[in-house]
Design an enzyme around this catalytic site. Structure first.
Site, PDB file in Angstrom:
ATOM      1  N   GLY A   1       0.813  -1.167   0.044  1.00  0.00           N
ATOM      2  CA  GLY A   1       0.088  -0.109   0.113  1.00  0.00           C
ATOM      3  C   GLY A   1       0.830   1.136   0.136  1.00  0.00           C
TER       4      GLY A   1
ATOM      5  N   CYS B   1       5.495  -6.099   1.442  1.00  0.00           N
ATOM      6  CA  CYS B   1       5.752  -4.668   1.421  1.00  0.00           C
ATOM      7  C   CYS B   1       4.983  -3.902   2.601  1.00  0.00           C
ATOM      8  CB  CYS B   1       5.438  -3.954  -0.161  1.00  0.00           C
ATOM      9  SG  CYS B   1       6.078  -2.548  -0.122  1.00  0.00           S
ATOM     10  N   TYR B   2       4.063  -2.951   2.381  1.00  0.00           N
ATOM     11  CA  TYR B   2       3.485  -2.216   3.510  1.00  0.00           C
ATOM     12  C   TYR B   2       2.786  -3.401   4.512  1.00  0.00           C
ATOM     13  CZ  TYR B   2       0.284   0.425   6.372  1.00  0.00           C
ATOM     14  OH  TYR B   2      -0.262   0.983   7.491  1.00  0.00           O
TER      15      TYR B   2
ATOM     16  N   HIS C   1       7.842  -7.804  -4.118  1.00  0.00           N
ATOM     17  CA  HIS C   1       6.434  -7.906  -4.456  1.00  0.00           C
ATOM     18  C   HIS C   1       6.684  -9.409  -5.445  1.00  0.00           C
ATOM     19  CE1 HIS C   1       4.163  -4.481  -3.515  1.00  0.00           C
ATOM     20  NE2 HIS C   1       5.517  -3.743  -3.793  1.00  0.00           N
TER      21      HIS C   1
ATOM     22  N   GLU D   1       4.116 -10.677  -6.296  1.00  0.00           N
ATOM     23  CA  GLU D   1       3.112 -11.187  -7.266  1.00  0.00           C
ATOM     24  C   GLU D   1       3.144 -10.832  -8.594  1.00  0.00           C
ATOM     25  OE1 GLU D   1       3.507  -9.102  -4.605  1.00  0.00           O
ATOM     26  OE2 GLU D   1       2.131  -7.207  -4.600  1.00  0.00           O
TER      27      GLU D   1
ATOM     28  N   ASP E   1     -19.008 -12.320 -21.051  1.00  0.00           N
ATOM     29  CA  ASP E   1     -19.627 -12.163 -19.743  1.00  0.00           C
ATOM     30  C   ASP E   1     -21.120 -12.484 -19.581  1.00  0.00           C
ATOM     31  OD1 ASP E   1     -17.015 -11.150 -19.142  1.00  0.00           O
ATOM     32  OD2 ASP E   1     -17.768  -8.925 -18.507  1.00  0.00           O
TER      33      ASP E   1
ATOM     34  N   LYS F   1     -11.708 -11.638 -15.292  1.00  0.00           N
ATOM     35  CA  LYS F   1     -12.103 -12.003 -16.611  1.00  0.00           C
ATOM     36  C   LYS F   1     -11.275 -13.196 -17.414  1.00  0.00           C
ATOM     37  CE  LYS F   1     -13.623 -10.033 -20.455  1.00  0.00           C
ATOM     38  NZ  LYS F   1     -15.079  -9.373 -20.446  1.00  0.00           N
TER      39      LYS F   1
END
Ligand code: XMP
Length: 515
Positions: free
Chosen positions: A58, A85-86, A172, A174, A230, A371
């Site tokens: 964050g 991180c944060y 990070h 991710e 969708d 998605k």
């Protein structure tokens, strides 16, 4: 059958631009997870009963007055926690360590030296490349913790209290710039949290079908089909659950692409034998759009008219009590970080009125999916790859790509120009590589010459963009040959066009659609 939701990871969002990525990386490893705002509270967390908790990064500093915080007791729940991180800084701060304030940000790749064998880093080499994006860093780790990795810039780049199953990483894992990131997250999921890889589309379909049946019972459901992925996938899933009790209403609003209505109807009706009611409402829509130039008014008119047409049709079906919709996860995440600007810049139509007027309840079988997961689901349900991989198409359709007044004639011109654009993009092997590619009809005429004759005709603009989520986009450097073919064909084949131009603006400051 084991419920795929019995094992889930809770991601607490502190506003990082990467929070959604964490969720995707977790789900890619077939573990279900949900993102919730950091402030959900201890009671919610206990009730959610996650197998593990991930604290996102964050933009804040733990020393900020309004710094986002969680109750310290989260670390006493006997649930493994990974702070990123944060998230790591907050963990250190709350548990008695010290965070060093820093005005300078470390942003970019860094070498990580792994100093201690840790479950989190098992199977990794002694040094790996990681992605950093932080200001503050952990200066002193809390009591009971040990430092497990360092970088040139941060001595305490990773920490752990293995006995309490608490882990923190300053980098990070991710993002794709941390090549071993998925392995690190996998270690957390499988070796620390002891999750099993149960989340996949097959199990999702099975559990969704049971859930839809339990919710809907013998009642009737309606679903609006737009031709997009969708709504089609949502309808197909509901159809699998309740068959003919689902009626799909496909409104042809007169501003669809060439051949679109036929294609979608053919697939859903003939191939899947779904109950589809196609309503040819082009006249109704075009009448309402007559003389309208303002983009927002166009959007509102189309949104409202859609609801009216839909309602008229739905009322003809007896005993309807549910409305199925293809809402996706990014639309429902109540988060700190995803308040995208586009909703307020352009109004998208909503179905709130429908629910109230018709006293309908909502069924949203895709609420938990991203998605790419919807695409995987469509594939698993046997849907045509061509439809699954379609580029997004906005609800107000060609109306917001016809600048100025929308008339039948101008719709026809744009439909033809757009079809040629897509044919050429596809022939060049680019269709699936682009976020969107389309033609726009401009409200000006320019002079041209054809044979010996002077012409005074319309201008078509071509737009092709690359994007990850539609929030930001870059214009695509289409090959000149491809642009040349699009231009020649449109000018030769579409009556009423004598000039083609290429849009070279990115978002921001432009938007993807012209209106
Ligand atoms: P903009 O033009 O805001 O578009 O950069 C971002 C993405 O959203 C799509 N879009 C819409 N989709 N209804 C939709 O379903 C709408 O009213 C709408 N307006 C824009 C656009 O095509 C792009 O992918």
């Amino acid at each position: 059958m084991q419920d795929i939701h019995t094992q889930k990871i809770l991601i607490l969002d502190f506003g990082s631009q990467y929070t959604q990525l964490i969720a995707r990386r977790v789900r890619e490893q077939k573990v279900y997870c949900e993102i919730h705002p950091y402030k959900v509270g201890l009671k919610f967390i206990k009730g959610f009963a996650p197998q593990g908790i991930i604290l996102s990064g964050g933009p804040s500093s733990v020393y900020d007055k309004a710094a986002p915080k969680i109750p310290k007791e989260v670390f006493d729940l006997n649930i493994p926690v990974l702070g990123i991180c944060y998230g790591m800084q907050l963990m250190a701060h709350l548990l008695g360590g010290r965070v060093q304030r820093s005005k300078e940000r470390e942003y970019g790749g860094a070498g990580l030296e792994i100093r201690k064998t840790s479950t989190l880093f098992s199977g990794l080499a002694g040094s790996i490349n990681v992605w950093m994006s932080h200001g503050d860093k952990v200066e002193i780790v809390p009591h009971g913790f040990s430092v497990t990795a360092r970088s040139t810039n941060a001595a305490n780049c990773a920490m752990q209290d293995e006995a309490r199953k608490l882990f923190g990483v300053q980098f990070h894992p991710e993002v794709s710039h941390t090549p071993e990131g998925s392995k690190i997250l996998g270690n957390f999921l499988f070796n620390v949290c002891e999750c099993e890889p149960l989340w996949n589309m097959r199990s999702f379909i099975d559990s969704s079908i049971s859930a839809i049946r339990a919710k809907v019972g013998d009642n009737k459901v309606v679903c609006g089909i737009s031709g997009g992925v969708d709504s089609s996938v949502a309808a197909l899933l509901v159809h699998k659950a309740i068959g003919k009790n689902l009626t799909c209403i496909f409104v042809d609003n007169g501003v669809l692409r060439k051949g679109e209505a036929d294609r979608v109807e053919a697939m859903l009706k003939r191939h899947f034998h779904m109950n589809i009611k196609r309503v040819n409402a082009a006249d109704r829509f075009l009448r309402k759009l007559k003389g309208v130039i303002d983009p927002e008014r166009k959007r509102k008119i189309i949104g409202n008219e859609f609801i009216r047409v839909f309602q008229d049709e739905a009322k003809k079906i007896k005993n309807v009590s549910f409305l199925a919709q293809g809402t996706l996860y990014p639309d429902v995440i109540e988060s700190v970080s995803f308040k995208g600007p586009s909703a307020t810049i352009k109004s998208h139509h909503n179905v709130g009125g429908l629910l109230k007027n018709m006293r309908l309840q909502l069924v949203e079988p895709l609420r938990e999916l991203f998605k790419d997961e919807v695409r995987a689901l469509g594939k698993e349900l046997g849907m045509d790859e061509e439809l699954i991989n379609r580029q997004p198409f906005p609800g107000p359709g060609l109306a917001i790509r016809i600048i100025g007044e929308v008339t039948r004639k101008r719709c026809d011109i744009l439909r033809e120009a757009d079809a040629i654009t897509l044919e050429e993009i596809t022939a060049a092997g680019l269709y699936n590589k682009l976020w969107q590619s389309f033609a726009v009809l401009l409200p000006i005429k320019t002079v041209g010459v054809m044979g010996d004759e002077r012409t005074y005709e319309n201008v078509v603009a071509i737009r092709a963009v690359q994007s990850v989520d539609g929030m930001t986009a870059d214009w695509v450097r289409l090959p000149y040959d491809c642009l040349g073919r699009i231009s020649t064909r449109i000018i030769n084949e579409v009556k009423g066009v004598n000039r083609v131009v290429y849009d070279i603006s990115s978002k921001p400051p432009s938007t993807i659609e012209w209106e």
